[in-house]
Design a protein around this motif. Structure first.
Motif, PDB file in Angstrom:
ATOM      1  N   ALA A  70      16.849 -27.881  -9.738  1.00  0.00           N
ATOM      2  CA  ALA A  70      15.824 -28.937  -9.059  1.00  0.00           C
ATOM      3  C   ALA A  70      14.694 -28.644 -10.196  1.00  0.00           C
ATOM      4  CB  ALA A  70      15.398 -28.827  -7.854  1.00  0.00           C
ATOM      5  N   LEU A  71      14.678 -28.134 -11.414  1.00  0.00           N
ATOM      6  CA  LEU A  71      13.182 -27.875 -11.734  1.00  0.00           C
ATOM      7  C   LEU A  71      13.867 -28.480 -13.007  1.00  0.00           C
ATOM      8  CD1 LEU A  71      13.154 -23.760 -11.809  1.00  0.00           C
ATOM      9  CD2 LEU A  71      12.153 -25.228 -10.458  1.00  0.00           C
ATOM     10  N   GLN A  72      12.212 -29.385 -12.778  1.00  0.00           N
ATOM     11  CA  GLN A  72      12.241 -30.361 -14.696  1.00  0.00           C
ATOM     12  C   GLN A  72      10.747 -30.017 -15.398  1.00  0.00           C
ATOM     13  OE1 GLN A  72      12.769 -34.502 -12.903  1.00  0.00           O
ATOM     14  NE2 GLN A  72      15.287 -34.278 -12.849  1.00  0.00           N
ATOM     15  N   CYS A  73      11.372 -30.056 -16.942  1.00  0.00           N
ATOM     16  CA  CYS A  73       9.929 -29.857 -17.413  1.00  0.00           C
ATOM     17  C   CYS A  73      10.052 -30.977 -18.851  1.00  0.00           C
ATOM     18  CB  CYS A  73       9.287 -28.428 -17.901  1.00  0.00           C
ATOM     19  SG  CYS A  73      10.360 -27.441 -18.505  1.00  0.00           S
ATOM     20  N   LYS A  74       9.074 -30.929 -19.171  1.00  0.00           N
ATOM     21  CA  LYS A  74       8.654 -31.805 -20.627  1.00  0.00           C
ATOM     22  C   LYS A  74       8.221 -30.487 -21.947  1.00  0.00           C
ATOM     23  CE  LYS A  74      10.143 -35.584 -20.052  1.00  0.00           C
ATOM     24  NZ  LYS A  74      10.726 -37.090 -20.240  1.00  0.00           N
ATOM     25  N   TYR A  75       9.129 -30.785 -23.193  1.00  0.00           N
ATOM     26  CA  TYR A  75       8.544 -29.344 -23.659  1.00  0.00           C
ATOM     27  C   TYR A  75       8.784 -30.195 -25.261  1.00  0.00           C
ATOM     28  CZ  TYR A  75       8.541 -24.868 -26.757  1.00  0.00           C
ATOM     29  OH  TYR A  75       7.798 -24.330 -27.625  1.00  0.00           O
ATOM     30  N   ASP A  76       7.262 -30.224 -25.883  1.00  0.00           N
ATOM     31  CA  ASP A  76       7.394 -30.923 -27.814  1.00  0.00           C
ATOM     32  C   ASP A  76       7.062 -29.805 -28.682  1.00  0.00           C
ATOM     33  OD1 ASP A  76       6.549 -33.266 -26.164  1.00  0.00           O
ATOM     34  OD2 ASP A  76       4.073 -32.138 -26.290  1.00  0.00           O
ATOM     35  N   LEU A  77       8.634 -30.052 -29.345  1.00  0.00           N
ATOM     36  CA  LEU A  77       8.538 -29.425 -30.666  1.00  0.00           C
ATOM     37  C   LEU A  77       8.239 -29.398 -31.519  1.00  0.00           C
ATOM     38  CD1 LEU A  77      12.645 -29.220 -30.680  1.00  0.00           C
ATOM     39  CD2 LEU A  77      11.255 -27.729 -29.326  1.00  0.00           C
ATOM     40  N   PRO A  78       7.433 -29.067 -32.378  1.00  0.00           N
ATOM     41  CA  PRO A  78       5.961 -29.214 -33.467  1.00  0.00           C
ATOM     42  C   PRO A  78       6.996 -29.360 -34.766  1.00  0.00           C
ATOM     43  CG  PRO A  78       6.052 -26.942 -32.959  1.00  0.00           C
ATOM     44  CD  PRO A  78       6.322 -27.344 -31.979  1.00  0.00           C
ATOM     45  N   GLY A  79       8.269 -28.951 -34.563  1.00  0.00           N
ATOM     46  CA  GLY A  79       8.889 -29.222 -35.906  1.00  0.00           C
ATOM     47  C   GLY A  79       9.970 -27.920 -35.904  1.00  0.00           C
ATOM     48  N   SER A  80      11.248 -27.540 -36.923  1.00  0.00           N
ATOM     49  CA  SER A  80      11.789 -27.147 -36.657  1.00  0.00           C
ATOM     50  C   SER A  80      11.808 -25.411 -35.636  1.00  0.00           C
ATOM     51  CB  SER A  80      12.518 -26.901 -37.574  1.00  0.00           C
ATOM     52  OG  SER A  80      13.104 -27.742 -39.011  1.00  0.00           O
ATOM     53  N   THR A  81      12.078 -25.524 -34.700  1.00  0.00           N
ATOM     54  CA  THR A  81      11.806 -24.535 -33.898  1.00  0.00           C
ATOM     55  C   THR A  81      13.244 -23.426 -32.938  1.00  0.00           C
ATOM     56  OG1 THR A  81       9.982 -25.422 -33.621  1.00  0.00           O
ATOM     57  CG2 THR A  81      10.226 -24.085 -31.648  1.00  0.00           C
ATOM     58  N   ILE A  82      12.861 -22.284 -32.804  1.00  0.00           N
ATOM     59  CA  ILE A  82      13.466 -21.767 -31.793  1.00  0.00           C
ATOM     60  C   ILE A  82      13.661 -21.635 -30.391  1.00  0.00           C
ATOM     61  CG2 ILE A  82      15.611 -19.760 -31.290  1.00  0.00           C
ATOM     62  CD1 ILE A  82      14.745 -18.883 -34.507  1.00  0.00           C
ATOM     63  N   ILE A  83      14.183 -22.333 -29.752  1.00  0.00           N
ATOM     64  CA  ILE A  83      13.598 -21.913 -28.608  1.00  0.00           C
ATOM     65  C   ILE A  83      14.485 -20.956 -27.616  1.00  0.00           C
ATOM     66  CG2 ILE A  83      12.222 -23.918 -27.774  1.00  0.00           C
ATOM     67  CD1 ILE A  83      14.319 -25.315 -26.147  1.00  0.00           C
ATOM     68  N   ALA A  84      13.810 -20.539 -26.488  1.00  0.00           N
ATOM     69  CA  ALA A  84      14.875 -19.278 -25.375  1.00  0.00           C
ATOM     70  C   ALA A  84      14.451 -20.140 -24.017  1.00  0.00           C
ATOM     71  CB  ALA A  84      14.485 -18.148 -25.409  1.00  0.00           C
ATOM     72  N   ILE A  85      16.162 -20.674 -23.654  1.00  0.00           N
ATOM     73  CA  ILE A  85      15.855 -20.535 -22.395  1.00  0.00           C
ATOM     74  C   ILE A  85      17.160 -20.734 -21.379  1.00  0.00           C
ATOM     75  CG2 ILE A  85      15.900 -23.527 -23.523  1.00  0.00           C
ATOM     76  CD1 ILE A  85      18.378 -24.254 -23.128  1.00  0.00           C
ATOM     77  N   PRO A  86      16.527 -20.509 -20.131  1.00  0.00           N
ATOM     78  CA  PRO A  86      17.550 -20.175 -19.179  1.00  0.00           C
ATOM     79  C   PRO A  86      19.078 -20.556 -19.271  1.00  0.00           C
ATOM     80  CG  PRO A  86      15.743 -20.740 -17.770  1.00  0.00           C
ATOM     81  CD  PRO A  86      15.535 -21.726 -19.468  1.00  0.00           C
ATOM     82  N   SER A  87      20.283 -19.935 -19.325  1.00  0.00           N
ATOM     83  CA  SER A  87      21.701 -20.659 -19.160  1.00  0.00           C
ATOM     84  C   SER A  87      22.548 -21.996 -18.225  1.00  0.00           C
ATOM     85  CB  SER A  87      22.864 -20.031 -19.526  1.00  0.00           C
ATOM     86  OG  SER A  87      24.365 -20.266 -19.883  1.00  0.00           O
ATOM     87  N   GLY A  88      22.500 -23.059 -18.416  1.00  0.00           N
ATOM     88  CA  GLY A  88      22.997 -23.850 -17.759  1.00  0.00           C
ATOM     89  C   GLY A  88      21.098 -24.777 -17.808  1.00  0.00           C
ATOM     90  N   THR A  89      20.847 -24.419 -18.424  1.00  0.00           N
ATOM     91  CA  THR A  89      19.742 -26.055 -18.588  1.00  0.00           C
ATOM     92  C   THR A  89      19.736 -27.044 -19.734  1.00  0.00           C
ATOM     93  OG1 THR A  89      18.126 -23.913 -18.877  1.00  0.00           O
ATOM     94  CG2 THR A  89      17.957 -26.059 -20.317  1.00  0.00           C
ATOM     95  N   THR A  90      19.630 -28.629 -19.062  1.00  0.00           N
ATOM     96  CA  THR A  90      19.971 -28.973 -19.808  1.00  0.00           C
ATOM     97  C   THR A  90      19.258 -29.892 -20.313  1.00  0.00           C
ATOM     98  OG1 THR A  90      21.970 -30.263 -17.947  1.00  0.00           O
ATOM     99  CG2 THR A  90      20.699 -31.698 -19.488  1.00  0.00           C
ATOM    100  N   ILE A  91      19.167 -30.291 -21.588  1.00  0.00           N
ATOM    101  CA  ILE A  91      18.088 -31.071 -22.465  1.00  0.00           C
ATOM    102  C   ILE A  91      19.034 -32.045 -23.090  1.00  0.00           C
ATOM    103  CG2 ILE A  91      16.630 -30.630 -24.233  1.00  0.00           C
ATOM    104  CD1 ILE A  91      17.251 -27.271 -25.001  1.00  0.00           C
TER     105      ILE A  91
END
Length: 490
Positions: free
Chosen positions: A191-212
């Protein structure tokens, strides 16, 4: 008497429940009563089955590793189970005590969670043994896995005779390799949703099961493959201050358009882009010498003389026809001789590139049409090479133009409608007037824009682009002004 008093004190001490109350903490509260049960389990590290260059996947326990057991409705506090000599082993026995709330019985139906933490390091390892429920940029996969990796068995049954659990890594890492600029990501998990702005080439950590989801990266993926920690996503991204659509302006030649026409603030000498694609300033018949009349009621301009929009281009508000008031030849062999005042990454199109965009690229006549933004101005809508029309909106392209009604405006959008078209990658080229000295001609149904086409006869080159996709090259001299719509080449 003293003997009996000491015995009474001892009995009271033994009968009093333990608690975490701190006399120095005004917000502390008494802990509920509990009873203690010895507990042990055998934990096994389950390594992932993927690989990443320069990253050693965890296969064994390290010095100081411990297992934290939780169930906040049953246990008073997380139980930290320790092991002697677990370092270097893939499996080990961890032991400790469970503090069970009074009145609660542990049975085979009791569900618990076991997670890995480290009690020896001063750094935060394995996310402190807590579920990773965030989005974090990391400097490397190795650093991200060490800091935010969450090794856990999130649902196992209690047994008083010993339990075996497999600790599986629950955090995934996505390496975004973007050729240009950044991107906006929409992330969702349950049920959780959010927006994330990538400034450019980036590595991000997210919980398994996240849809992007990302429109400009053409991404809609759930990151939950079993045993996989590392993912790589490649794409163009979008440079700063650009519309997200990609436009072909020649064979194997593509550009991003700026988010609006170039503007200049007279009072402070600042260059900027119009706040919207349909934003414009100069719409009067007479701006006065060097915009003296215009500046009485507006301090921003978007109509410029020869080369005055360069870094060293003289005065952007110049309206004289004296060639010495303007920079020397500013285009040479289809290359700008100066640097755009807003940044060297920007340029303007050739006349031939405008023609290719509107007349020669694949399905060109299906990818532009005239438009009116309600309450704003008229202009030309240009669709990117790949475009999905937002649901509920219409677009009538040039191929549907009614030549019996040459003043027809084919599309009408509210400001909100246009925001959705722009989000899908569409460009709006507002009507932009021609200026000769201080006199402005707003009568043409189209826009006058500077190009970088090289002069061969002493005249500079601009284009007049009609609302119907016609591109007319115009010879322009000192004292004549046009708008500037910048692009970045891919």
């Amino acid at each position: 008497m003293k003997k009996y008093f000491n015995i009474l004190i001892l009995l009271l001490t033994l009968l009093s429940p333990s608690c975490g109350y701190d006399d120095n903490d005004p917000d502390a509260v008494d802990c509920p009563e509990y009873y203690v049960i010895p507990f042990s389990l055998t934990a096994t590290i389950v390594p992932g089955n993927d690989e990443a260059d320069g990253v050693d996947l965890k296969k064994t326990f390290a010095e100081g590793d411990a297992v934290v057991v939780t169930n906040y409705s049953i246990l008073v506090e997380p139980a930290v189970l320790l092991s002697d000599g677990c370092a270097g082993n893939g499996s080990a026995i961890f032991s400790g005590e469970l503090k069970v709330r009074a009145g609660v019985a542990l049975t085979s139906d009791t569900r618990l969670t076991a997670a890995l933490k480290n009690t020896a390091s001063t750094d935060t390892l394995y996310n402190g043994g807590k579920p990773f429920m965030d989005v974090r940029a990391v400097s490397s996969l190795a650093q991200g896995l060490e800091r935010y990796g969450y090794w856990a068995c999130e649902d196992f049954a209690y047994a008083n005779s010993g339990v075996s659990v497999n600790l599986v890594q629950k955090t995934v890492f996505v390496d975004f390799d973007l050729k240009y600029g950044g991107a906006t990501l929409g992330l969702s998990r349950k049920a959780l949703q959010c927006k994330y702005d990538l400034p450019g080439s980036t590595i991000i950590a997210i919980p398994s099961g996240t849809t992007i989801v990302s429109d400009n990266l053409q991404l809609d993926e759930t990151f939950d493959q079993e045993g996989k920690y590392f993912y790589k996503v490649s794409g163009f991204g979008v440079p700063d201050n650009c519309i997200r659509g990609i436009f072909s302006v020649g064979k194997d030649k593509q550009v991003f358009f700026s988010k609006g026409n170039l503007c200049y603030e007279l009072d402070f000498g600042n260059w900027f882009f119009a706040s919207s694609q349909y934003g414009r300033f100069v719409n009067v018949d007479d701006v006065g010498v060097n915009f003296s009349t215009w500046s009485l009621y507006n301090t921003c301009i978007d109509n410029f003389g020869v080369g005055t929009w360069f870094e060293d281009g003289g005065l952007p508000y110049q309206t004289t026809e004296d060639e010495f008031d303007y920079p020397p030849l500013f285009i040479d062999d289809a290359e700008l001789a100066g640097t755009c005042a807003i940044g060297p990454e920007w340029t303007v199109l050739l006349k031939s590139e405008w023609t290719y965009l509107l007349q020669r690229r694949k399905d060109a006549d299906k990818k532009f049409g005239s438009a009116q933004i309600v309450g704003e101005c008229k202009g030309l809508v240009i669709l990117p090479d790949e475009f999905t029309l937002p649901e509920g909106l219409d677009f009538r392209p040039f191929e549907m133009f009614d030549f019996d009604d040459p003043k027809e405006i084919m599309n009408v959008y509210t400001v909100d409608d246009w925001a959705r078209m722009e989000q899908a990658g569409a460009v709006f080229l507002p009507d932009a007037p021609y200026r000769y000295l201080e006199l402005v001609d707003n009568s043409y149904p189209g826009g006058w824009y500077w190009t970088r086409s090289a002069p061969s006869d002493g005249w500079y080159r601009g284009v007049f682009i009609t609302f119907y996709g016609e591109v007319h090259e115009e010879r322009l001299g000192y004292g004549e002004g046009c708008a500037v719509r910048l692009v970045q080449m891919l």
